[in-house]
Design an enzyme around this catalytic site. Structure first.
Site, PDB file in Angstrom:
ATOM      1  N   ARG A  40      40.869  21.636  45.749  1.00 20.80           N
ATOM      2  CA  ARG A  40      40.641  20.308  45.207  1.00 20.80           C
ATOM      3  C   ARG A  40      41.655  19.264  45.688  1.00 20.80           C
ATOM      4  O   ARG A  40      41.342  18.108  45.832  1.00 20.80           O
ATOM      5  CB  ARG A  40      40.679  20.358  43.675  1.00 20.80           C
ATOM      6  CG  ARG A  40      39.482  21.106  43.099  1.00 20.80           C
ATOM      7  CD  ARG A  40      39.663  21.364  41.631  1.00 20.80           C
ATOM      8  NE  ARG A  40      40.757  22.311  41.400  1.00 20.80           N
ATOM      9  CZ  ARG A  40      41.277  22.574  40.210  1.00 20.80           C
ATOM     10  NH1 ARG A  40      40.847  21.955  39.147  1.00 20.80           N
ATOM     11  NH2 ARG A  40      42.237  23.448  40.090  1.00 20.80           N
TER      12      ARG A  40
ATOM     13  N   LYS B 187      39.465  39.688  40.907  1.00 20.77           N
ATOM     14  CA  LYS B 187      39.446  39.998  39.479  1.00 20.77           C
ATOM     15  C   LYS B 187      39.933  38.776  38.688  1.00 20.77           C
ATOM     16  O   LYS B 187      40.651  37.958  39.252  1.00 20.77           O
ATOM     17  CB  LYS B 187      40.286  41.231  39.209  1.00 20.77           C
ATOM     18  CG  LYS B 187      41.793  40.979  39.147  1.00 20.77           C
ATOM     19  CD  LYS B 187      42.507  42.124  38.488  1.00 20.77           C
ATOM     20  CE  LYS B 187      43.918  41.682  38.149  1.00 20.77           C
ATOM     21  NZ  LYS B 187      44.699  42.606  37.414  1.00 20.77           N
TER      22      LYS B 187
ATOM     23  N   ASP C 171      39.504  45.134  44.284  1.00 24.65           N
ATOM     24  CA  ASP C 171      40.499  45.718  43.401  1.00 24.65           C
ATOM     25  C   ASP C 171      41.593  46.215  44.343  1.00 24.65           C
ATOM     26  O   ASP C 171      41.442  47.243  44.995  1.00 24.65           O
ATOM     27  CB  ASP C 171      39.892  46.895  42.615  1.00 24.65           C
ATOM     28  CG  ASP C 171      40.885  47.461  41.608  1.00 24.65           C
ATOM     29  OD1 ASP C 171      42.095  47.381  41.882  1.00 24.65           O
ATOM     30  OD2 ASP C 171      40.455  47.979  40.565  1.00 24.65           O
ATOM     31  N   HIS C 172      42.679  45.438  44.438  1.00 22.60           N
ATOM     32  CA  HIS C 172      43.640  45.718  45.513  1.00 22.60           C
ATOM     33  C   HIS C 172      44.290  47.097  45.383  1.00 22.60           C
ATOM     34  O   HIS C 172      44.833  47.612  46.346  1.00 22.60           O
ATOM     35  CB  HIS C 172      44.696  44.613  45.613  1.00 22.60           C
ATOM     36  CG  HIS C 172      45.678  44.605  44.490  1.00 22.60           C
ATOM     37  ND1 HIS C 172      45.455  43.928  43.325  1.00 22.60           N
ATOM     38  CD2 HIS C 172      46.870  45.209  44.359  1.00 22.60           C
ATOM     39  CE1 HIS C 172      46.480  44.107  42.522  1.00 22.60           C
ATOM     40  NE2 HIS C 172      47.359  44.884  43.111  1.00 22.60           N
TER      41      HIS C 172
ATOM     42  N   LYS D 258      45.460  50.330  48.496  1.00 25.50           N
ATOM     43  CA  LYS D 258      46.790  50.923  48.687  1.00 25.50           C
ATOM     44  C   LYS D 258      46.660  52.272  49.388  1.00 25.50           C
ATOM     45  O   LYS D 258      45.754  53.044  49.104  1.00 25.50           O
ATOM     46  CB  LYS D 258      47.502  51.095  47.339  1.00 25.50           C
ATOM     47  CG  LYS D 258      47.957  49.787  46.731  1.00 25.50           C
ATOM     48  CD  LYS D 258      48.673  50.030  45.432  1.00 25.50           C
ATOM     49  CE  LYS D 258      49.035  48.725  44.761  1.00 25.50           C
ATOM     50  NZ  LYS D 258      50.074  47.978  45.468  1.00 25.50           N
TER      51      LYS D 258
ATOM     52  N   GLU E  53      55.661  48.547  34.099  1.00 20.74           N
ATOM     53  CA  GLU E  53      56.234  47.341  34.716  1.00 20.74           C
ATOM     54  C   GLU E  53      57.474  46.945  33.943  1.00 20.74           C
ATOM     55  O   GLU E  53      57.475  46.996  32.715  1.00 20.74           O
ATOM     56  CB  GLU E  53      55.219  46.199  34.678  1.00 20.74           C
ATOM     57  CG  GLU E  53      54.075  46.416  35.650  1.00 20.74           C
ATOM     58  CD  GLU E  53      53.101  45.247  35.665  1.00 20.74           C
ATOM     59  OE1 GLU E  53      53.461  44.162  35.171  1.00 20.74           O
ATOM     60  OE2 GLU E  53      51.975  45.442  36.151  1.00 20.74           O
TER      61      GLU E  53
ATOM     62  N   ASP F 199      43.576  43.627  31.424  1.00 19.56           N
ATOM     63  CA  ASP F 199      44.211  43.190  32.668  1.00 19.56           C
ATOM     64  C   ASP F 199      44.373  44.335  33.665  1.00 19.56           C
ATOM     65  O   ASP F 199      44.225  44.129  34.874  1.00 19.56           O
ATOM     66  CB  ASP F 199      45.588  42.587  32.360  1.00 19.56           C
ATOM     67  CG  ASP F 199      46.249  41.999  33.594  1.00 19.56           C
ATOM     68  OD1 ASP F 199      45.594  41.206  34.281  1.00 19.56           O
ATOM     69  OD2 ASP F 199      47.415  42.349  33.889  1.00 19.56           O
TER      70      ASP F 199
ATOM     71  N   HIS G 118      42.096  48.587  37.556  1.00 19.52           N
ATOM     72  CA  HIS G 118      42.934  49.434  38.410  1.00 19.52           C
ATOM     73  C   HIS G 118      43.033  50.877  37.906  1.00 19.52           C
ATOM     74  O   HIS G 118      42.854  51.828  38.664  1.00 19.52           O
ATOM     75  CB  HIS G 118      44.352  48.870  38.504  1.00 19.52           C
ATOM     76  CG  HIS G 118      44.406  47.446  38.938  1.00 19.52           C
ATOM     77  ND1 HIS G 118      43.578  46.939  39.902  1.00 19.52           N
ATOM     78  CD2 HIS G 118      45.188  46.411  38.539  1.00 19.52           C
ATOM     79  CE1 HIS G 118      43.853  45.648  40.079  1.00 19.52           C
ATOM     80  NE2 HIS G 118      44.822  45.310  39.261  1.00 19.52           N
TER      81      HIS G 118
ATOM     82  N   LYS H 167      54.188  46.480  29.767  1.00 16.42           N
ATOM     83  CA  LYS H 167      55.169  45.514  30.281  1.00 16.42           C
ATOM     84  C   LYS H 167      56.511  45.832  29.633  1.00 16.42           C
ATOM     85  O   LYS H 167      56.559  46.374  28.518  1.00 16.42           O
ATOM     86  CB  LYS H 167      54.757  44.099  29.881  1.00 16.42           C
ATOM     87  CG  LYS H 167      53.449  43.656  30.491  1.00 16.42           C
ATOM     88  CD  LYS H 167      53.691  43.076  31.843  1.00 16.42           C
ATOM     89  CE  LYS H 167      52.430  42.486  32.423  1.00 16.42           C
ATOM     90  NZ  LYS H 167      52.625  42.126  33.831  1.00 16.42           N
TER      91      LYS H 167
ATOM     92  N   LYS I 188      59.648  49.860  37.201  1.00 18.81           N
ATOM     93  CA  LYS I 188      58.318  49.641  37.781  1.00 18.81           C
ATOM     94  C   LYS I 188      57.868  50.936  38.448  1.00 18.81           C
ATOM     95  O   LYS I 188      58.567  51.473  39.323  1.00 18.81           O
ATOM     96  CB  LYS I 188      58.422  48.528  38.832  1.00 18.81           C
ATOM     97  CG  LYS I 188      57.138  48.179  39.552  1.00 18.81           C
ATOM     98  CD  LYS I 188      57.429  47.054  40.556  1.00 18.81           C
ATOM     99  CE  LYS I 188      56.268  46.825  41.501  1.00 18.81           C
ATOM    100  NZ  LYS I 188      55.100  46.250  40.851  1.00 18.81           N
TER     101      LYS I 188
END
Lengths: 355, 517
Positions: B63, B170, B199-200, B204, B238, B258, B263, B364, B369
């Protein structure tokens, strides 16, 4: 017994019968390091001073390929039969964190004894891991069936050979006998040229023009003529062209070739040598209204991909194959595979080589 | 349509993958973080590796008013910072020339008409090849508008011998009805075969290696069932909280929607699937969706309370730094009932997995991680060595580390050196970084190439997405639509710890414990 120059740079000299024990002590002395190995990589040379050069090469290769390296230097000019060994480790920080090390055993042999040479290698392999054997220079009498039968992959550089055709006889015999997987660095040097040609011919206009090709020009550095002929063999084999001798008798000794396409039209190919060229300087394919060209300036890290069709043009840069043997071997190890394409073009390449 | 590899003889034997075709990539939401940090560096790195087909053009659709030059400058700046292969100015110059900016509101029909004209001009320039790849990387609220306007401008249709595909980022909806609506809108515009839901995690290297590990190694598959496997754990931890204003989005989504819906259920399906009949996209996805469909549904508040734990972190310490609790985070409702942590006990009701619990946990502000899958084998019979008092009865554990420090390890029991018989667990460990010095391509590189090549194996199919939402929605309803006072509890735990006690209890009921990471 002769001593290679700067032997200390090869690491700690150890009695041959105690190599494994000394390696264990080496690893036990430093727990902070990880010993990694995915293959046995043997590097063989009969050139003087090769052990040191190859030790530096192994340092580079082990950045990407964890292995047990076996360096073998043979000095046949000395009749006395002897063998000396050194051990060391090449360590690198993996992704800036862990120190990963690969062990290296260097052997210096004198005298001429095939059996001792083979046994020295086979006694020090890590079990269950493949044996990649990089044979530097001409294939001497040490290259025998009982050796190559136990090799998983043979790395050679046919550009460095003297009497190339005769050397290839040994390779074809090995392939015939044991279906040996061969990685020729001369062929590896053509990899990105082949990829670039293939991707340019994805263009529908270029693809259609293939049946109307009238001329192909290849420029190589004289030291890499073998790569140029391999590239030509690949191109013509893939295009489905056949070689014809018609009307080129006056050019028999030059780099001119003539082919018949499957449509019966004639294509002239000119393979020229230029000392100022990169290993492979250019392949240009000209057909009615369409020119496909992949070229490389000497010293450049990139190939230039050009396509000129009537309505549109492309002019891009892409990666080029390295000029360094160590990097070519590294790339080749990353690609893996059985190199079936090389075997496929080999008969045609040999025909062109023996023109 | 003739596949280029069929008509191009030089492709034969050159690469062992479907060949990506030249196309124009249109990225919606081109000024966003995803475009700058992931998509453009991924396309650039493909160019560096010589994998990007010549003739690829990239159009950033957004935009804000920007010139091509300003847009390219911003991309370059970030590419220099994040590119996996470093930044080569010569390659960048070529690459940059393929990138253009297209300014338009997402709801402006005229903007799409101008886009169509622009794409036609590019096709002519490229010699008439009109392949188009639309990447919707905008905020989810614009998905409908973008898809409808693409259709309105006829951009969903392709000329003969060419293709038009869409990649959708997503979230694929926020629940089953919204996912069904989105799928309906997508499929009214593009056929399912041309729809790529990214879905990354599936891009992997280690996720792709799960199938290789299972089906290329004869030692695992015979043991891969309830007879030999006691439990499976999938952990996604995480250490970060709601930094960078992420709380606004996260407080609406929560850990379950999420991460778990997409995933982690994808990872579960790769672990639990039957061998596919072939490696085609539908061959693999048919088997994956069967797993999701076989998940036992926790469809009453009681079942949810029994099998799912939700929690929020309270103030604590992570990596030596004090951190606030979830409800005190920026842009998070102080009375929020959104979970920042979730642990589930899943049952896959198939012959192979009967009675084997699959535990999933995601949180979280956990101590570190780490994403990994651990497969816990049953113990050897309690005779001979295992009968000796004081010795370990821990079974073998196969761990697939997804990130970081990608690799695989196998725990087994060994005799301690000495004159007495004492057993201790030892670990055989394979690290990608140690064995393969060369870095793996980023997930987006692989996935973008696959989309250009028409290979949807690593993308989620419509039924996979909807089945996953069905499972998730039951839990969500159990949490948020139960009668007052009957809703399952929201537990808490101190930030920097491994989650609430209730999550430990969840496993303890089955005689299991979470694997210590």
């Amino acid at each position: 017994m002769t001593v290679p120059d700067n032997a200390a740079m090869l690491g700690k000299e150890v009695p041959v019968e105690k190599i494994e024990r000394e390696l264990r002590i080496l690893w036990e002395a430093d727990e902070a390091r990880t010993n990694a190995s995915l293959m046995n990589l043997a590097v063989y040379s009969e050139a003087s001073g090769a052990l040191h050069v190859n030790s530096d090469i192994i340092r580079e290769i082990t950045r990407e390929h964890a292995c047990r390296a076996l360096l073998i230097g043979l000095d046949k000019s000395i009749e006395e039969i002897s063998v000396r060994a050194w051990i060391t480790a090449h360590c690198h920080l993996a992704h800036g964190r862990k120190s990963v090390c690969c062990e290296q055993i260097a052997f210096h042999l004198t005298g001429h004894s095939r059996g001792r040479f083979r046994n020295t290698i086979f006694a020090h392999l890590q079990s269950d891991l493949p044996l990649i054997f990089w044979w530097q220079g001409n294939l001497s009498s040490m290259f025998s069936e009982s050796l190559y039968r136990r090799i998983d992959r043979l790395v050679i550089d046919s550009s460095a050979w003297i009497d190339t055709a005769k050397q290839f006889e040994k390779i074809t015999e090995a392939i015939r006998q044991v279906n040996l997987t061969v990685q020729d660095l001369a062929w590896t040097r053509t990899y990105h040229f082949r990829l670039a040609i293939a991707s340019l011919y994805d263009d529908p206009t270029a693809s259609k023009s293939l049946k109307n090709v009238s001329k192909v020009k290849i420029v190589v550095n004289p030291e890499h003529k073998v790569s140029g002929i391999q590239l030509l063999a690949w191109f013509t084999e893939m295009a489905g062209w056949e070689r014809t001798q018609d009307l080129i008798s006056d050019k028999e000794d030059s780099g001119s070739y003539r082919f018949l396409t499957d449509k019966g039209s004639i294509v002239d190919v000119e393979l020229s040598e230029d000392v100022n060229s990169a290993a492979i300087g250019k392949i240009e394919v000209i057909s009615d209204g369409v020119t496909v060209c992949v070229s490389r300036e000497k010293g450049s890290k990139h190939l230039r991909h050009q396509l000129q069709c009537g309505g549109h043009e492309l002019d891009l840069h892409g990666p080029a194959d390295s000029d360094s043997s160590a990097e070519l071997v590294t790339d080749q190890l990353s690609r893996g595979g059985k190199n079936s394409l090389y075997k496929k073009i080999l008969p045609f390449f040999l025909e062109l080589l023996g023109k | 349509m003739v596949h280029p590899s069929m008509s191009n003889p030089f492709r034969e034997d050159l690469v062992s993958r479907s060949r990506p075709e030249a196309c124009t990539v249109v990225i919606f939401g081109a000024t966003g973080d995803l475009t700058h940090r992931k998509l453009i560096p991924a396309l650039y790195n493909l160019a560096v590796d010589g994998e990007l087909p010549p003739g690829v053009k990239i159009i950033g659709f957004a935009r804000r008013d920007k010139s091509n030059e300003v847009f390219r400058e911003g991309l370059k700046e970030l590419n220099q910072e994040v590119s996996r292969n470093g930044h080569d100015e010569e390659i960048w110059q070529d690459f940059e020339n393929t990138v253009e900016y297209h300014q338009s509101e997402f709801q402006d029909a005229d903007g799409y008409k101008r886009l169509a004209d622009r794409l036609d001009a590019i096709d002519v320039e490229r010699g008439g090849k009109g392949n188009r790849l639309f990447y919707i990387a905008s905020a989810p609220e614009y998905f409908d508008d973008i898809l409808e306007h693409l259709k309105g401008a006829g951009l969903n249709e392709s000329s003969e011998g060419c293709w038009s595909r869409v990649i959708v980022e997503k979230p694929f909806g926020t629940d089953l009805p919204s996912a069904q609506h989105l799928n309906k809108v997508v499929n009214q515009t593009f056929e399912e075969k041309d729809t790529y839901r990214i879905d990354h995690y599936l891009g992997k290297e280690t996720a792709q290696n799960i199938m290789v590990l299972r089906f290329a190694n004869a030692i695992f598959e015979p043991l891969w069932n309830s007879r030999y496997i006691k439990q499976v754990q999938i952990t996604c931890a995480e250490h970060l909280g709601m930094e960078g204003g992420r709380g606004g989005y996260y407080d609406k989504a929560g850990a379950l929607r999420d991460m778990v819906q997409n995933h982690l259920l994808q990872l579960l399906s790769l672990v639990a699937m039957e061998p596919p009949t072939d490696l085609s996209a539908d061959g693999v996805r048919d088997e994956k969706v069967k797993v999701i469909r076989s998940l036992r549904q926790w469809d009453t508040p009681e079942l949810v309370a029994e099998n799912v734990v939700r929690a929020q972190y309270t103030a604590g310490h992570v990596h030596g730094k004090s951190v606030v609790g979830y409800r005190e985070e920026d842009r998070v409702d102080p009375e929020s009932m959104t979970e920042s942590y979730v642990a589930l006990r899943c049952m896959v009701d198939t012959w192979r997995w009967s009675g084997v619990p699959f535990y999933i946990r995601m949180g979280k502000r956990l101590p570190k991680k780490a994403t990994e899958i651990s497969v816990h084998f049953r113990s050897a019979p309690n005779v001979l060595f295992n009968a000796t008092p004081g010795d370990t009865d821990e079974g073998n554990v196969l761990v697939i580390r997804i990130q970081p420090d990608e690799g695989i390890s196998l725990r087994m029991v060994s005799k301690l050196p000495g004159t007495t018989l004492r057993l201790e667990p030892v670990k055989m460990d394979f690290h990608y970084s140690t064995s393969f010095g060369k870095g793996s391509p980023e997930a987006y590189e692989r996935l973008l190439l696959d989309a250009m090549a028409g290979d949807a194996t690593l993308f989620a199919r419509r039924d996979e997405v909807e089945e996953a939402w069905k499972f998730i929605d039951h839990i969500h309803r159990g949490w948020h639509e139960s009668d007052k006072g009957k809703e399952p509890e929201m537990a808490d735990f101190v930030a920097g710890s491994w989650g609430p006690e209730a999550a430990d209890d969840l496993l303890e009921k089955d005689g299991n414990t979470w694997r210590r990471l």
